[in-house]
Design a protein around this motif. Structure first.
Motif, mmCIF file in Angstrom:
data_model
loop_
_atom_site.group_PDB
_atom_site.id
_atom_site.type_symbol
_atom_site.label_atom_id
_atom_site.label_comp_id
_atom_site.label_asym_id
_atom_site.label_seq_id
_atom_site.Cartn_x
_atom_site.Cartn_y
_atom_site.Cartn_z
ATOM 1 N N ALA A 167 67.642 19.685 55.936
ATOM 2 C CA ALA A 167 68.440 20.911 55.921
ATOM 3 C C ALA A 167 67.634 22.141 56.318
ATOM 4 O O ALA A 167 68.206 23.175 56.670
ATOM 5 C CB ALA A 167 69.025 21.120 54.526
ATOM 6 N N ALA A 168 66.308 22.059 56.269
ATOM 7 C CA ALA A 168 65.465 23.232 56.541
ATOM 8 C C ALA A 168 65.498 23.581 58.022
ATOM 9 O O ALA A 168 65.313 22.715 58.881
ATOM 10 C CB ALA A 168 64.034 22.945 56.097
ATOM 11 N N GLN A 169 65.710 24.844 58.301
ATOM 12 C CA GLN A 169 65.786 25.305 59.685
ATOM 13 C C GLN A 169 64.722 26.343 60.036
ATOM 14 O O GLN A 169 64.398 26.516 61.199
ATOM 15 C CB GLN A 169 67.172 25.897 59.954
ATOM 16 C CG GLN A 169 68.307 24.898 59.839
ATOM 17 C CD GLN A 169 68.195 23.764 60.847
ATOM 18 O OE1 GLN A 169 67.900 23.997 62.028
ATOM 19 N NE2 GLN A 169 68.394 22.538 60.391
ATOM 20 N N ASP A 170 64.207 27.044 59.036
ATOM 21 C CA ASP A 170 63.224 28.091 59.349
ATOM 22 C C ASP A 170 62.305 28.318 58.160
ATOM 23 O O ASP A 170 62.456 27.697 57.110
ATOM 24 C CB ASP A 170 63.900 29.386 59.772
ATOM 25 C CG ASP A 170 64.821 29.940 58.698
ATOM 26 O OD1 ASP A 170 64.352 30.123 57.552
ATOM 27 O OD2 ASP A 170 65.999 30.194 58.992
ATOM 28 N N LEU A 171 61.355 29.225 58.370
ATOM 29 C CA LEU A 171 60.316 29.503 57.370
ATOM 30 C C LEU A 171 60.629 30.739 56.534
ATOM 31 O O LEU A 171 59.803 31.155 55.720
ATOM 32 C CB LEU A 171 58.964 29.688 58.066
ATOM 33 C CG LEU A 171 58.443 28.498 58.870
ATOM 34 C CD1 LEU A 171 57.134 28.852 59.571
ATOM 35 C CD2 LEU A 171 58.260 27.275 57.986
ATOM 36 N N THR A 210 57.096 20.303 61.488
ATOM 37 C CA THR A 210 57.572 19.730 60.226
ATOM 38 C C THR A 210 56.582 19.997 59.097
ATOM 39 O O THR A 210 56.971 20.116 57.932
ATOM 40 C CB THR A 210 57.825 18.215 60.362
ATOM 41 O OG1 THR A 210 56.626 17.563 60.799
ATOM 42 C CG2 THR A 210 58.934 17.935 61.353
ATOM 43 N N GLY A 211 55.308 20.116 59.437
ATOM 44 C CA GLY A 211 54.323 20.453 58.421
ATOM 45 C C GLY A 211 54.549 21.839 57.849
ATOM 46 O O GLY A 211 54.446 22.053 56.634
ATOM 47 N N LEU A 212 54.856 22.809 58.712
ATOM 48 C CA LEU A 212 55.142 24.165 58.241
ATOM 49 C C LEU A 212 56.393 24.195 57.379
ATOM 50 O O LEU A 212 56.433 24.860 56.330
ATOM 51 C CB LEU A 212 55.310 25.105 59.437
ATOM 52 C CG LEU A 212 54.026 25.449 60.203
ATOM 53 C CD1 LEU A 212 54.363 26.173 61.503
ATOM 54 C CD2 LEU A 212 53.100 26.305 59.351
ATOM 55 N N LEU A 213 57.424 23.472 57.790
ATOM 56 C CA LEU A 213 58.646 23.418 56.989
ATOM 57 C C LEU A 213 58.381 22.773 55.632
ATOM 58 O O LEU A 213 58.915 23.211 54.607
ATOM 59 C CB LEU A 213 59.731 22.664 57.746
ATOM 60 C CG LEU A 213 60.308 23.393 58.975
ATOM 61 C CD1 LEU A 213 61.169 22.438 59.795
ATOM 62 C CD2 LEU A 213 61.107 24.625 58.564
#
Length: 369
Positions: free
Chosen positions: A119-123, A199-202
């Motif tokens: 579900a994650a789209q941004d930081l 994907t690591g940042l998310l």
């Protein structure tokens, strides 16, 4: 090629999270072979060494005289192989090398974090401090915690240097000060595994709930002395990834008046290339306000061409020297400690301080003329 050697574990040395030092009595194959060598084992790959174990070694790093990689590496304990361990994941890292390892990626189907990351789209505007060298990590963290002691800080390990998170004693010493480590790409051994930097940042933001993330390669920077031939070019790509995901890139510049190599004096050509030519998205490039002359003038001159794309900001260093001296890690870059390369570590700490200000919504530092 690989320089293969065998030997017997003579004694155990230091151990830390993910790694075990040993001394090996070597079976000599050439007249130049020493009687003993210092070796490093990753127990999650080869098992826990014990005195008397037979070991198979790769001695390339010793033969090349590598500073950060000056160990023989344990490939196997042939007489006492570890039992098979079921792994729920199916992500292979160090792929198609003899020691490829299966890991559970944070976003794959079997992961408990799958739904969150799907579900994650941004930081959400999270500051990401991007550094060329692994030695920047403790200094950046010191700068963050000098002003924001309760900030949750994640570390993202890219695969430009050491692939094994366990190789870094710095990470081991900072474990209680970090929200966690995410190992990306071919790197492995973090608290979370990720397929790539994005994907690591998310995962850092949405699983570790980081307020700020520090991103760098592991120990063992690779460089050829040419414009493009160094592993730190990935710092520019990390700026692009951070901006693409709605984060706030902060560049920890490599600044030094102590490095004997002209290409690394003032602002290193690594920073000028990565941030000036590879990074296509704007970043905050941080300069300490109290740099002495002529270094300050050299830095301003080198960064002037980058101001068309990036925000060049100055940050006060008041209190940062004390924060650097209080870090639990011995600060060292290219063999130089804090006092011998003060400008480098101060710059990294200033980048951390700026990231803390961004995370807390405080007014950013002023732009250089």
């Amino acid at each position: 090629m690989i320089r293969w050697r065998t030997g017997t574990v003579e004694r155990l040395g230091r151990g830390w999270h993910g790694a075990q030092e040993i001394t090996v009595a070597l079976v000599a194959r050439t007249p130049d072979d020493p009687a003993t060598v210092r070796a490093l084992a990753y127990p999650d790959l080869v098992g826990q060494p014990e005195v008397g174990d037979q070991v198979l070694l790769n001695t390339n790093a010793l033969a090349l005289g590598l500073g950060t990689g000056g160990y023989a590496m344990v490939v196997a304990l042939p007489g006492r192989l570890p039992e098979d361990t079921p792994v729920p994941g199916h992500i292979v890292k160090a792929r198609y090398s003899p020691l490829q390892t299966i890991r559970l990626a944070a976003d794959e189907e079997a992961s408990p974090h799958r739904d969150v990351l799907a579900a994650a789209q941004d930081l959400d505007g999270m500051p990401v401090v991007v550094a060329d060298l692994h030695s920047a990590l403790p200094a950046i963290l010191a700068g963050i915690h000098a002003d924001a002691p309760h900030a949750r800080v994640a570390y993202l390990l890219t695969d430009g240097g050491a692939l094994a998170a366990g190789f870094s004693r710095t990470l081991d010493a900072l474990r209680d000060r970090l929200a966690g480590t995410v190992s990306t790409g071919q790197a492995w051994g973090g608290d979370l595994e990720a397929v790539n930097v994005h994907t690591g940042l998310l995962a850092a933001r949405h699983v570790l709930r980081a307020d700020i993330t520090i991103l760098s390669q592991g120990p063992g920077n690779l460089g050829t002395g040419t414009t493009w031939g160094f592993s730190g070019v990935a710092a520019g790509e990390a700026v692009n990834a951070t901006a693409t995901l709605g984060g706030r890139p902060v560049g920890a510049l490599r600044i030094s008046d102590a490095d004997p190599r002209p290409r690394h004096r003032g602002v290193s050509h690594h920073s000028l290339t990565a941030f000036g030519r590879v990074a296509l998205a704007p970043a905050d490039l941080v300069v300490p306000a109290e740099l002495s002359e002529p270094l300050a003038a050299d830095v301003a001159r080198a960064l002037a061409p980058l101001a068309a794309r990036h925000r060049i900001v100055t940050v006060s260093t008041t209190g940062l020297d004390e924060a650097l001296r209080a870090t639990p890690v011995k600060l060292s870059t290219m063999g130089r400690d804090l006092d011998n390369d003060h400008a480098y570590f101060l710059t990294c700490a200033a980048a951390g301080r700026h990231a803390a200000a961004l995370a807390e919504g405080r007014a950013p530092s002023h732009r250089l003329a």
